[in-house]
Design a protein around this motif. Structure first.
Motif, PDB file in Angstrom:
ATOM      1  N   THR A   4      45.843  41.275  36.291  1.00 54.88           N
ATOM      2  CA  THR A   4      44.712  42.210  36.289  1.00 54.88           C
ATOM      3  C   THR A   4      45.127  43.620  36.689  1.00 54.88           C
TER       4      THR A   4
ATOM      5  N   CYS B  48      39.431  38.580  38.899  1.00 54.30           N
ATOM      6  CA  CYS B  48      38.518  39.658  38.499  1.00 54.30           C
ATOM      7  C   CYS B  48      38.330  40.650  39.651  1.00 54.30           C
TER       8      CYS B  48
ATOM      9  N   CYS C  36      38.823  41.607  34.374  1.00 56.45           N
ATOM     10  CA  CYS C  36      39.315  40.257  34.598  1.00 56.45           C
ATOM     11  C   CYS C  36      40.626  40.045  33.846  1.00 56.45           C
ATOM     12  N   GLY C  37      41.551  39.387  34.509  1.00 61.17           N
ATOM     13  CA  GLY C  37      42.832  39.076  33.903  1.00 61.17           C
ATOM     14  C   GLY C  37      43.106  37.580  33.965  1.00 61.17           C
TER      15      GLY C  37
END
Length: 406
Positions: free
Chosen positions: A167, A379, A400-401
């Motif tokens: 992220t 996130c 978000c990642g």
């Protein structure tokens, strides 16, 4: 006159209530007689907790608002009647973010038999984790060290010490960063670990990490360190160090004619700090686990009201560490509420592990503790200081990642 029999469901309910009451009394933890509770730190009128954080030492500025946030949340709970009629008090220990001192602090809290559980946020938490686990003490805080992942008595609303996430790298990349230097303090294993997590995040998002530099206040000067940063010609800087030192380095870097496109710092979301050093903080972004103060709303209003009433020593309540510890205290209060009128450490631990939706009364996005325990936070909201250095604004909302597995 003919007497009517009670309906069967009513009779069964009465029998069930009677049996439950008998079972509670036989266990010595009757819900009707809170005076019979025998857990450490519990008496008929109060529950006493322990607090561990670095009040002094090289990393203390990271955690300056910890006690204020705890005072605010527990003060609000006590003003509302406490938890099941008991007020919540605490005693605190300073571990200087040092594992050996953290172990001493934990041993003193466990050995005194006067503490029910612990709220802590510190880079030193691995030192006392085993002792708190053996004592079956519930612990809440921010999981910035790996010990939070392996001790089932330790709970957090944000896990930064588990698998790294991409992220932060995505954020830097979205802002035009391609070559990053990571700067961190040289006096903490925790800071070095966190710097490594950010390095993986950057690389996963396609951002080259061109250097990783450690800073020691007193041995290094801001000017000489800024020259080392500039030598790598980065367009992004990631800071894992205290705000005061980093601001001096950033000021020296800009004075020498170097102004990175992206500046990401793990701390510094503090209105008082902004008023003091605003122009030097221009462009700095900070990732958040919680709702930004600027977003407003009832949850932020309740937090600010609690800070003003129960932590009046803090002139500016809109600061990161106070909010983090406020939420940590809220999580402990939630566990006590769920554990019932005669709490034990195991009951709080079991109750929190069963929670499927926790949002700190609206301060964080809902998390599922039952299914998401110890999983990395993926996130974040990012806030950014404006170009004039006068205010924080939205840098990125709810980015978000993905977790990065080894």
């Amino acid at each position: 006159m003919r007497t009517r029999r009670p309906a069967l469901p009513v009779m069964l309910t009465v029998v069930a209530i009677t049996l439950l009451g008998a079972a509670a009394c036989s266990s010595g933890e009757s819900s009707a007689d809170t005076g019979s509770c025998t857990a450490p730190g519990v008496d008929p009128s109060r529950i006493n907790l322990g607090v561990i954080f670095p009040d002094t030492g090289a990393e203390s500025s990271f955690f300056a608002g910890v006690r204020a946030g705890i005072d605010a949340r527990l003060g609000a709970a006590n003003a509302a009647g406490g938890v099941h009629g008991r007020k919540i008090t605490y005693e605190w220990r300073d571990d200087q973010s040092d594992r050996r001192r953290n172990s001493i602090a934990a041993d003193s809290l466990v050995g005194g038999r006067n503490v029910f559980g612990v709220i802590e946020t510190t880079f030193g938490s691995p030192g006392g984790a085993d002792a708190l686990s053996r004592a079956n003490m519930p612990v809440t805080g921010v999981a910035i060290e790996p010990d939070w992942l392996t001790h089932r008595n330790m709970f957090s609303f944000a896990y930064t010490a588990s698998d790294p996430v991409d992220t932060h790298g995505r954020f830097v990349r979205s802002r035009g960063g391609t070559r990053a230097v990571i700067v961190h303090t040289d006096l903490s294993a925790g800071a070095s670990f966190t710097a490594g997590q950010y390095a993986r995040s950057l690389r996963a998002a396609g951002v080259q990490v061109v250097d990783d530099l450690s800073y020691t206040a007193g041995a290094d000067t801001p000017e000489s360190f800024a020259a080392r940063v500039a030598a790598s010609d980065p367009d992004a800087i990631v800071s894992v160090m205290n705000q005061a030192d980093f601001i001096q380095i950033l000021r020296a870097l800009r004075a020498a004619g170097h102004d990175p496109k992206v500046i990401l710092a793990i701390s510094g979301y503090d209105q008082q700090l902004l008023r003091k050093s605003g122009p030097a903080m221009a462009g700095v972004s900070v990732p958040l686990f919680y709702r930004p103060f600027e977003a407003g709303g009832p949850a932020i209003g309740r937090y600010l009201d609690a800070m003003r009433h129960f932590a009046p020593q803090v002139l500016e309540p809109r600061q990161d560490t106070a909010m983090l510890s406020y939420i940590s205290a809220d999580m402990f209060v939630r566990g006590l509420e769920l554990a019932g009128p005669c709490p034990s450490g195991q009951r709080v631990i079991d109750a929190l592990h069963a929670v499927t939706r926790y949002d700190a009364d609206g301060l964080i996005a809902p998390i599922n503790i039952r299914d998401g325990y110890a999983k990395p936070t993926t996130c974040y909201d990012y806030v950014q200081v404006n170009s004039a250095g006068t205010a924080f604004g939205p840098g990125e909302t709810r980015l978000c990642g993905a977790a990065l597995t080894p």
